[in-house]
Enzyme design. Structure first.
Site, PDB file in Angstrom:
ATOM      1  N   CYS A   1      -3.994  -0.624  -2.875  1.00 10.46           N
ATOM      2  CA  CYS A   1      -4.425   0.747  -3.142  1.00 10.46           C
ATOM      3  C   CYS A   1      -3.941   1.148  -4.524  1.00 10.46           C
ATOM      4  O   CYS A   1      -2.956   0.608  -5.035  1.00 10.46           O
ATOM      5  CB  CYS A   1      -3.929   1.710  -2.070  1.00 10.46           C
ATOM      6  SG  CYS A   1      -2.191   2.115  -2.131  1.00 10.46           S
TER       7      CYS A   1
ATOM      8  N   CYS B   1       4.365   1.379  -7.907  1.00 10.13           N
ATOM      9  CA  CYS B   1       5.245   0.280  -7.508  1.00 10.13           C
ATOM     10  C   CYS B   1       6.300   0.037  -8.577  1.00 10.13           C
ATOM     11  O   CYS B   1       5.981  -0.102  -9.757  1.00 10.13           O
ATOM     12  CB  CYS B   1       4.455  -0.991  -7.283  1.00 10.13           C
ATOM     13  SG  CYS B   1       5.488  -2.388  -6.806  1.00 10.13           S
TER      14      CYS B   1
ATOM     15  N   CYS C   1       0.859  -1.176   0.000  1.00 12.45           N
ATOM     16  CA  CYS C   1       0.000   0.000   0.000  1.00 12.45           C
ATOM     17  C   CYS C   1       0.901   1.234   0.000  1.00 12.45           C
ATOM     18  O   CYS C   1       2.123   1.111  -0.077  1.00 12.45           O
ATOM     19  CB  CYS C   1      -0.902  -0.025   1.232  1.00 12.45           C
ATOM     20  SG  CYS C   1      -2.358   1.020   1.055  1.00 12.45           S
TER      21      CYS C   1
END
Length: 150
Positions: A82, A89, A10
């Protein structure tokens, strides 16, 4: 039996990823080694601790961790919880399967303490349901069984 490593990711590792980690440890400890992290570390939200305790899950051993500590590890699953983590990422070469489970950010809830708690409870319950479904249906990812285990 070798366990499959799962990392929940997250933005800050303060609520959703912490809940997902705790639920997978509760429902899948015999099959999964479970971790969570944030794009950056912060503090676990006090409401996260409260709503998880309502489910009988202690968060006393949990703490917020940065993704950096896992960048050289291998995981069977990377699960972003999320949209920010999904978008930001970095490429993660040590992951066999990447999933995205978008949940609302309860930390952005406005209102009274009780109204905020209700949002945290709703998100908690959604995460619990998704984790249970994951545990019950992981066999559909048959290619994971022989790779990226703990």
């Amino acid at each position: 039996m070798d366990k499959i490593k799962v990392l929940f990711l997250c933005s800050r590792n303060s609520a959703r990823s912490q809940m997902a980690e705790a639920f997978l440890k509760k429902y899948g400890a015999d099959r999964f080694d479970t971790y969570s992290a944030g794009l950056e570390a912060s503090e676990i939200n006090p409401f996260t601790i409260r709503v998880m305790e309502e489910k009988g899950i202690s968060m006393k051993d949990h703490y917020s961790k940065s993704l950096d500590r896992y960048l050289n590890d291998r995981f069977g699953f990377l699960i972003t919880v999320c949209s920010k983590a999904e978008e930001k990422c970095p490429f993660f070469p040590g992951v066999s399967i990447r999933l995205h489970w978008p949940f609302d950010d309860p930390a952005t809830a406005a209102g009274s303490e009780e109204e905020k708690l209700e949002i945290f409870r709703r998100v908690r319950d959604e995460i619990e349901k998704k984790v249970i479904d994951f545990v019950e249906n992981t066999d559909k990812y048959s290619n994971i069984k022989d790779s990226f285990k703990a």
